[in-house]
Enzyme design. Structure first.
Site, mmCIF file in Angstrom:
data_model
loop_
_atom_site.group_PDB
_atom_site.id
_atom_site.type_symbol
_atom_site.label_atom_id
_atom_site.label_comp_id
_atom_site.label_asym_id
_atom_site.label_seq_id
_atom_site.Cartn_x
_atom_site.Cartn_y
_atom_site.Cartn_z
ATOM 1 N N GLN A 237 0.836 -1.206 0.000
ATOM 2 C CA GLN A 237 0.000 0.000 0.000
ATOM 3 C C GLN A 237 0.869 1.254 0.000
ATOM 4 O O GLN A 237 0.396 2.334 -0.301
ATOM 5 C CB GLN A 237 -0.930 0.010 1.224
ATOM 6 C CG GLN A 237 -2.002 -1.064 1.164
ATOM 7 C CD GLN A 237 -2.952 -1.046 2.356
ATOM 8 O OE1 GLN A 237 -3.126 -2.064 3.001
ATOM 9 N NE2 GLN A 237 -3.564 0.089 2.647
ATOM 10 N N ARG A 384 -9.363 -0.414 7.241
ATOM 11 C CA ARG A 384 -10.283 0.538 6.608
ATOM 12 C C ARG A 384 -10.701 1.644 7.567
ATOM 13 O O ARG A 384 -11.879 1.937 7.742
ATOM 14 C CB ARG A 384 -11.525 -0.156 6.079
ATOM 15 C CG ARG A 384 -12.146 0.657 4.949
ATOM 16 C CD ARG A 384 -13.366 -0.011 4.400
ATOM 17 N NE ARG A 384 -13.877 0.716 3.249
ATOM 18 C CZ ARG A 384 -14.245 0.126 2.128
ATOM 19 N NH1 ARG A 384 -14.147 -1.151 1.976
ATOM 20 N NH2 ARG A 384 -14.745 0.836 1.136
ATOM 21 N N CYS A 385 -9.699 2.255 8.209
ATOM 22 C CA CYS A 385 -10.010 3.415 9.035
ATOM 23 C C CYS A 385 -8.719 4.165 9.229
ATOM 24 O O CYS A 385 -7.650 3.640 8.976
ATOM 25 C CB CYS A 385 -10.564 3.015 10.395
ATOM 26 S SG CYS A 385 -9.364 2.242 11.474
ATOM 27 N N GLU A 760 -13.179 5.234 4.382
ATOM 28 C CA GLU A 760 -13.181 4.535 5.658
ATOM 29 C C GLU A 760 -14.332 4.920 6.558
ATOM 30 O O GLU A 760 -14.637 4.226 7.522
ATOM 31 C CB GLU A 760 -11.827 4.771 6.312
ATOM 32 C CG GLU A 760 -10.758 4.354 5.298
ATOM 33 C CD GLU A 760 -9.343 4.552 5.748
ATOM 34 O OE1 GLU A 760 -9.117 5.520 6.461
ATOM 35 O OE2 GLU A 760 -8.492 3.729 5.388
#
Lengths: 806, 287
Positions: A237, A384-385, A760
């Protein structure tokens, strides 16, 4: 003008710029199976590596015997910690300032820990070899329950830290303690609690789960001995960070390391950190002189690469009798597993958990976090945050419901009473953040009106009465969640990774015919950057999005960026894109002025080019300016039309949203039915509404999974009992509820295009909505808090514990 | 998740398959849909040296009616069961159950023979076969024999199959016209095994139950036939008291394992509820 002259609307539409529901350009290849993922890479002579893993969660490694393994046809090498020590790579640094074993060095600390790396000519031979490596273990007592990790007689997990009373984030209180992090005014907060008319206190756990992207973590390394260059293809990522980490630990000059992230099949935080697999393939390639591939399987992904959450949050709120909050006190016990491998900005051991005051005007607050070691896999990534923001949002949103229950107030009313008001922005929170913008009351009221909140409460009251009369076995819950996120890490004044400021970057190069390429430091894992980044450029400089190619993920060509996670791409890289585009536009204006023989100030921008003020027929399109940039620039100006921008954001962005979940639960079986889920998001300026909607759908589905069953669970001996998709809840389209989405728009005042990030939000806001729905359903039977996950049997147990079957 | 080495065989007749299985011995495994065996091989929990793929044997496929019996070839897929008009008319409970097995992709490949022969207590078909009074045709080197489904299951993954024997066909007596039926399955998600499931086939006359069979899935080491529970409801109108008694009688024979689907107490509790709901729904369908 003749009939053929496009109208303004047609010119605008042709750009497919910001606000357009442009179809995702990357889907053309993805939907035809033409994506190019790491495992698609096949290099001549490529070898394959795979791990021998520990069946024990805590054991001494007495002996590793590779004699039989090396006899397996095709097996070339068995790498162990002893091998890695010869190149000083038996341990590697983590992003959180700890060190982590690459391969078991004397002991193992979690089940499925990497013990040895078998290199073979193909995957089958590698696995055959693994089965022939004989490892002798001596099991040791385990620490699984985080609340027992700091018992006086708890087993010592990290013998390598013996005598170290200070870690990367200050003093260590116990041999299994990593750090203590405190924020806020303790005295003021304690005083608020002493004076409080009403208080609540609850231990709210956010269980351990896992990002589990569709594509697991994978890597191919190829070392060119002649050039001394290392090429690395991986599911990264943050490819530039990986390059720097490799340069630092492998002592290869950074310009001789080529990191390429090809298409990535989802990341969700799982692919931010560095894993033993990466080190082992690099070493194997250097040793053998051949390319080596490592591909994780699903069980390995779930059990060994980064987990998420595992925060145990003792939460207290002080309030007046009328429901005005006066203080917040939170203590977190943070289970980091065997090594502190959290992927947070380096100075933030608990991420941005100090956003825990949420959307409410707390006059004072105090937070302390204790990080501890246990015999579980390392990680603690932002699934996802933004960093620990989901945990914080769950903590405060659950606690506000508990307070509402104690006060006998409606939870929505309690929130409306305590929201930060629109006129208070920019707002300085008690725990140190400057919220850039917001309009919470408008969003909340829109949600309540759209779903007929009052009507739902009436229906709930009627159903509760019927339940008490024995006419139904169903109960109904309304889960209200109003979250404020903090994303877009981050300003260099407080955010870095290993000393590198968390800026991001973009380079735009326009070609003579009016098309161009944009290279960006972010890295899409499915977010649709190839589509949306071109839309920003289209609106900024009037070149159709279709004529802009977006490229990410190759560290040789992309400008240095910190990658994609924590909803930082739009707030940081998105800003860099706009700023690079504006540099181009400024030069374009000079060229246009020269060609139109007017002063620059006499030009104004008009959709896709410049026109002379007061002379609308005298124009020069951006396409024509591109051509001119390569043959007739003003005297003294360099030819060409390109620009680079590195953007250091002045502040974070603060997306928010109002969600509600309507759920019925059958108390006899615990089976729930999500009747309605409405999600209103405010992510500021909206670049592509279709992609936003898709992001919200995906994030809500993950939130649904996490709240309603998805967990990484260990038994008392430290065995992972949820190591496959049979037991790790991954909902299909059949289980997933229908999502209703909505929005308000409150642009970020400091962001060049006013965008805040959205990917997110639905995970952050969704989890409390589901959990609050379950808790709200059971509250009339006398419960105050039921821990997640709320799967069927636990719902049934909640009902049973509340005496429903008595 | 990479299987060990094995040899692959693809016979075209049952005789050849049986011959291969008996000569290759314990190290050979027949391969039907592969949904159980292949994952086990990938985890190296099973490492057969020989796989005898049954897909080349035309004689193992098909559905036919033989008087009052439906005969289904072992290699008939779940999808083919759903597509069959004969099954839809004569054995609607089979369709109802098949639709609760995993998803279409799995059902295109998964076979009824594999489902019943593997002895996995989580499979849905075995309890249903016991409920329907089915029998299995087993063929081996020494010939063929018929074994009742109720006699076939001996323990988890232990069945009446002798080494070298192959389950080749399933015979199911057609239930009486106007029978009521239901398969109630509680599962966490598509593709999951049952937390608890119950199959009911019954006939009614004048509002009272005349005959009744109840099967239970994944509530013990083997599929179960809840005979006492069935007896309780015969002659009743399935009034609340009878339902409660039947459910309790069924729960009494359940011995599920505690797993991620829930603790033993929960699985038995919902097992009882599945029985109650299946009885009620079956009664509603009976004519």
């Amino acid at each position: 003008m003749n009939d053929m002259t496009p109208t303004r609307e047609q010119r605008e539409a042709k750009l497919e710029g910001m606000g357009c529901k442009r179809k995702r350009v990357e889907d053309i290849r993805f939907t035809q199976g033409k994506g190019n993922y790491v495992d698609d890479l096949k290099l001549p002579g490529m070898l394959h590596g795979d791990f021998v893993r520990s069946p024990h969660s805590h054991a001494r490694v007495k002996k590793i015997d590779d004699t039989e393994a090396l006899k397996v046809p095709g097996v070339l090498a068995v790498i162990t910690a002893e091998t890695l020590k010869t190149v000083n790579l038996a341990w590697m640094p983590t992003l959180a300032g700890d060190v982590q074993m690459v391969l078991a060095d004397g002991k193992v600390l979690f089940q499925n820990q990497e013990v040895a790396f078998v290199v073979a000519t193909d995957r089958y031979a590698a696995d055959d070899g693994i089965n022939k490596v004989v490892v002798e273990y001596e099991p040791l007592p385990v620490v699984i329950d985080p609340f027992k990790a700091m018992d006086k007689d708890a087993p010592v997990l990290r013998e390598d830290l013996a005598g170290k009373t200070t870690g990367a984030h200050g003093p260590r209180k116990h041999h299994n303690h990593i750090f203590e992090w405190t924020v806020g005014d303790k005295d003021l907060t304690d005083a608020a609690f002493r004076k409080a008319e009403v208080t609540i206190k609850e231990m709210i756990s956010y269980h351990r789960t896992h990002p589990s992207p569709l594509e697991t973590c994978q890597c191919v390394c190829s070392f060119d001995k002649i050039k001394g260059e290392l090429s690395i293809w991986g599911t990264f990522q943050a490819p530039h960070v990986i390059r720097t980490v490799v340069a630092l630990i492998a002592k290869i000059p950074e310009h001789k390391i080529h990191v390429i992230s090809p298409d990535i099949g989802g990341g969700f935080g799982n692919k931010v950190g560095a894993y033993p697999g990466y080190i082992c393939v690099a070493v194997a390639s250097i040793v053998t002189g051949k390319p080596v591939k490592w591909v994780e399987d699903r069980i390995e992904n779930l059990t060994a690469t980064s987990f998420a959450r595992d925060y145990h949050m003792t939460t207290e709120i002080a309030s007046t009798k009328e429901g005005k909050v006066t203080g917040l006190r939170v203590h977190v016990l943070a289970d980091h597993g065997a090594f502190d491998a959290c992927a947070d900005p380096s100075k933030w051991p608990a991420g941005f958990f100090n956003i825990v005051t949420g959307s409410y005007d707390f006059p004072t607050a105090h937070l302390s976090v204790d990080g501890i070691y246990t015999n579980k896999a390392p990680g603690g990534v932002a699934y996802r945050c933004s960093f620990r923001v989901t945990e914080a949002a769950y903590c405060i949103e659950r606690a506000m419901d508990i307070l509402a229950q104690k006060l006998g107030m409606d939870p929505a009313e309690l929130r409306l009473k305590n929201f930060i008001k629109a006129e208070q922005f920019p707002y300085h929170s008690a725990l140190g953040w400057e919220y850039d913008s917001g309009d919470y009351h408008t969003a909340m009221r829109k949600m309540m009106e759209t779903v007929d909140y009052a009507g739902l409460r009436k229906e709930q009251a009627a159903l509760r009465a019927a339940f008490k009369r024995g006419e139904t076995r169903e109960i109904m819950g309304l889960g209200v969640s109003f979250f404020t996120e903090i994303v877009g890490a981050g300003p260099s004044k407080n955010c870095d990774i290993l000393g590198i400021a968390m800026f991001d970057s973009c380079e735009i190069r326009l070609h003579p015919t009016g098309a161009g390429i944009a290279r960006v430091g972010s890295k899409s894992q499915g977010q649709g950057h190839e589509t949306t980044w071109a839309q920003i450029i289209a609106t900024e400089i009037g070149i159709p999005a279709d004529d802009i190619m977006v490229e990410e993920g190759n560290t040789d060509t992309a400008p240095y960026g910190l990658g994609t996670y924590g909803s930082r791409s739009t707030p940081v890289a998105g800003a860099a894109i706009a700023m690079a585009a504006r540099k181009i536009k400024a030069k374009a204006q000079m060229i246009a002025a020269y060609k139109l023989e007017v002063h620059e100030d006499d030009l104004e921008w008009d959709i896709d080019g410049f026109r002379v003020k007061g002379l609308p027929e005298k124009t020069m399109s951006m396409k024509d300016i591109c051509w001119a940039a390569y043959n007739s620039v003003p005297p003294g100006m360099e030819p060409g039309l390109e620009a680079v921008s590195y953007y250091d954001p002045p502040n974070m962005t603060y997306p928010f949203g109002a969600y509600i979940c309507v759920m019925n639960i059958d108390v006899d079986t615990g089976v729930y039915k999500v009747r309605r889920f409405y999600a209103l998001d405010d992510c500021g300026t909206r670049i592509n509404p279709m992609i936003i909607e898709g992001q919200v759908h995906g994030g809500l589905t993950e939130a649904f999974a996490i709240a309603m069953g998805q967990e990484i669970r260990y038994d008392a001996d430290g065995n992972v009992v949820t190591g496959s998709f049979m037991d790790f809840f991954m909902p299909t389209a059949v289980e997933t509820p229908h999502w209703e989405t909505d929005f308000t728009v409150t642009p970020s005042p400091h962001h060049p295009i006013g965008a805040k990030g959205v990917g997110e939000s639905p995970n952050v806001g969704g989890v409390p909505a589901f959990s609050n729905a379950v808790n709200d359903a059971f509250s009339f039977l006398g419960s105050t808090h039921i821990q997640m996950p709320h799967d069927y049997w636990r719902n049934w147990k909640a009902a049973k514990d509340l005496g429903v079957f008595a | 998740m990479i299987p060990g080495p094995f040899s692959y065989h693809r016979p075209v007749t049952v005789a050849d398959a049986v011959k291969l299985l008996s000569t290759l011995g314990d190290e050979a495994r027949p391969l039907a849909g592969g949904h159980s065996l292949v994952p086990m091989m990938k985890l190296r929990l099973a490492s057969p040296e020989h796989l005898v793929d049954l897909h080349g044997i035309a004689g193992l496929k098909g559905i036919r009616r033989d008087g009052n019996t439906i005969v289904i070839g072992a290699m008939t897929t779940q999808h083919e069961l759903l597509a069959s008009d004969e099954i839809g008319m004569s054995l609607p409970i089979l369709d109802e159950t098949v639709l609760l097995i995993a998803d279409p992709q799995v059902r295109y490949r998964g076979t009824i023979g594999g489902n019943v022969a593997n002895g996995d207590p989580g499979n849905d078909m075995p309890a249903l076969m016991m409920t329907l009074g089915a029998s299995y045709r087993l063929e081996g080197a020494s010939g063929a024999r018929e074994v009742a489904a109720t006699e076939f299951y001996q323990g988890a993954y232990f069945t009446a199959l002798e080494p070298g024997e192959l389950l080749t066909a399933i015979s199911i007596p057609v239930p009486a016209a106007g029978h009521g039926y239901a398969y109630e399955k509680l599962k966490r998600k598509v593709g999951d095994y049952a937390t608890a499931a119950a199959a009911v086939v019954l006939t009614m006359a004048g509002g009272k139950v005349v005959t009744c069979k109840i099967g239970l899935t994944n509530l013990s080491e083997t599929p179960l036939l809840a005979e006492d529970a069935a007896k309780v409801v015969i002659g009743t109108s399935l009034d609340p008291a009878s339902l409660k008694k039947a459910s309790a009688a069924a729960v009494a024979i359940m011995s599920p394992a505690s797993d991620a689907r829930g603790p033993v107490e929960y699985r038995k509790h919902v097992g009882g509820i599945m029985v109650t709901r299946a009885l009620q729904r079956a009664a509603g369908r009976a004519r």
